[in-house]
Design an enzyme around this catalytic site. Structure first.
Site, short mmCIF file in Angstrom:
data_model
loop_
_atom_site.label_atom_id
_atom_site.label_comp_id
_atom_site.label_asym_id
_atom_site.label_seq_id
_atom_site.Cartn_x
_atom_site.Cartn_y
_atom_site.Cartn_z
CD GLU A 196 -8.71 5.61 5.67
OE1 GLU A 196 -8.77 4.97 4.71
OE2 GLU A 196 -7.93 5.54 6.75
CD GLU B 138 -3.04 -0.59 2.62
OE1 GLU B 138 -2.89 0.39 3.26
OE2 GLU B 138 -3.48 -1.71 3.16
C1 FCB Z 1 -4.16 1.78 5.71
C2 FCB Z 1 -5.02 0.78 5.74
C3 FCB Z 1 -6.14 0.82 4.74
C4 FCB Z 1 -6.30 2.30 4.24
C5 FCB Z 1 -5.11 3.01 4.06
C6 FCB Z 1 -5.55 4.66 3.98
O1 FCB Z 1 -3.50 1.74 7.01
O2 FCB Z 1 -4.39 -0.51 5.60
O3 FCB Z 1 -7.06 0.16 4.95
O4 FCB Z 1 -7.10 2.57 5.19
O5 FCB Z 1 -4.50 3.26 5.41
#
Ligand code: FCB
Length: 415
Positions: free
Chosen positions: A375, A330
């Site tokens: 979120e 991510e």
């Molecule tokens: C991370 C999470 C994901 C999302 C992003 C912005 O910490 O894993 O689910 O909320 O942040």
């Protein structure tokens, strides 16, 4: 994963089930009032085929998504096979389109029955979670990349220290037991997955942050940043290397906990977003004050997070001590401003390119996220999507950043 060395670099996007689909049976659904009016947040559970077409449009070759446990096992003794079939259909569509699925088993949410009766600090949680893993790993076909837990430390901080996520507890000793059980679950899930899918590649997705003292000349701020950095970024890495979780707090005796996860990692998922400055402040919770400051001049995101691309290099260097391939599972920005999203992506991918050139073994990059979604603590206004969602009509519209991501994928060759 070494035989994969010449395999294609994974360019993907990441999502989580609950943030797109909600679920009437999840603990989080009763946690936030926005969700009582929007049970399926983006209607993705019905529109998944259309949304998966967006992946094709982007040109990604990988997609990270999660299974919503509370849809698959809505009650302790009831499995919903239609929900399993639904996720299998998602996987089949990905495979037909040559898109590598990466499945997250646990991404923050739980069935209500689980969190009420067997929250993580109770040892029975392990058996209940591993039952779920058995069920899905023996029914779901076609998945090689598995993430057992998304951000176990965020789950722990939110659920057991800050209390802002279910089960809403604030207790250090319960937190430690919860973390121990989560590690036991990772070890158990790793074995189950490998016993059924010998060539599977299993990891966690670890949230790593660049952590810095507020004032680098202040010894207390420095001590705090050092302790936080060890706990938040490193203790999990060390637990994979040694099989021992070390909990070290200043002026307290170190606690060493044996956890059965030594070497149970085939690649390592890194979630990176930001840098946090920290200082001692006796008037704040746990004596710690955190702040995002715009030091690089790239600005803050809509969520107030500092944009600090160089931190990605730092955390990748830390993570490389595991000696397994790394995947950025991510990285993304909440902003209404497309240009800011584009610059964020470019600057982070530039850092990634530098790291790869300098020999750090990174095999994939997943942008968070495909479409705007729910979120956790901010609701619907945190716009991470490459596709913008109008939450009234549920229409998806590409941002300029979507075209830019497609261009990045074509123009950078990291294979
Ligand atoms: C991370 C999470 C994901 C999302 C992003 C912005 O910490 O894993 O689910 O909320 O942040």
């Amino acid at each position: 994963m070494n035989s994969e060395r010449n395999a294609k670099f994974l360019w993907g996007v990441a999502t989580s089930a609950f943030q797109l689909e909600g679920s009437p049976h999840a603990d989080w659904a009763s946690w936030d009032s926005i969700l009582s009016s929007k049970p399926d947040v983006t209607n993705h559970y019905s529109l998944y085929k259309e949304d998966l077409c967006l992946l094709k449009e982007l040109g990604v070759n990988a997609y990270r998504f999660s299974l919503e446990w509370s849809r698959i096992q809505p009650r302790e003794k009831a499995w919903d096979n239609n929900a399993v079939a639904h996720y299998q259909d998602v996987i089949n569509i990905l495979l037909e389109n040559n898109i590598e699925p990466m499945v997250t088993i646990h991404h923050f949410t739980h069935p209500l029955w689980f969190i009420k009766k067997y929250p993580w600090h109770k040892n029975e949680s392990v058996e209940k979670f591993l039952n779920f893993v058995e069920k899905i790993v023996s029914t779901i076909k076609g998945v090689k990349y598995w993430i057992t837990f998304n951000e176990p430390y965020v789950l722990l901080l939110g659920g057991y220290l800050e209390g802002c996520m279910p089960p809403g507890i604030k207790d250090m000793s319960l937190a430690i037991n919860a973390l121990k059980n989560i590690f036991i679950c990772h070890g158990g899930a790793y074995d189950i997955i490998h016993s059924k899918i010998p060539d599977a590649l299993v990891s966690v997705a670890h949230n790593m942050a660049a952590l810095a003292p507020w004032n680098r000349w202040n010894p207390l701020d420095k001590l705090l940043a050092k302790v936080a950095k060890y706990f938040y970024n490193h203790s999990l890495l060390d637990a994979f290397i040694t099989g021992t979780l070390k909990v070290k707090f200043p002026f307290k005796e170190e606690i060493d906990i044996a956890v059965p996860i030594k070497d149970k990692i085939d690649f390592f998922g890194v979630n990176y977003y930001t840098r946090i400055h920290m200082r001692f402040n006796p008037f704040k919770k746990m004596g710690i004050e955190l702040r995002h400051r715009d030091i690089d001049g790239y600005g803050l995101t809509d969520m107030g997070w500092e944009i600090h691309p160089h931190g990605l290099e730092k955390v990748l260097r830390y993570a490389s001590k595991l000696n397994v391939p790394l995947i950025i599972t991510e990285n993304g920005i909440a902003t209404h401003d497309d240009q800011k999203k584009i610059k964020f992506m470019k600057r982070h991918v530039d850092v990634l390119e530098k790291c790869i050139k300098e020999g750090i073994d990174v095999r994939g990059y997943f942008y968070w996220s495909l479409i705007d979604n729910y979120e956790w603590l901010q609701g619907l206004d945190a716009r991470f999507g490459l596709y913008k969602v109008d939450f009234d009509t549920l229409k998806r519209k590409p941002t300029n950043a979507a075209a830019y991501y497609s261009y990045l994928i074509k123009s950078r060759d990291f294979s």
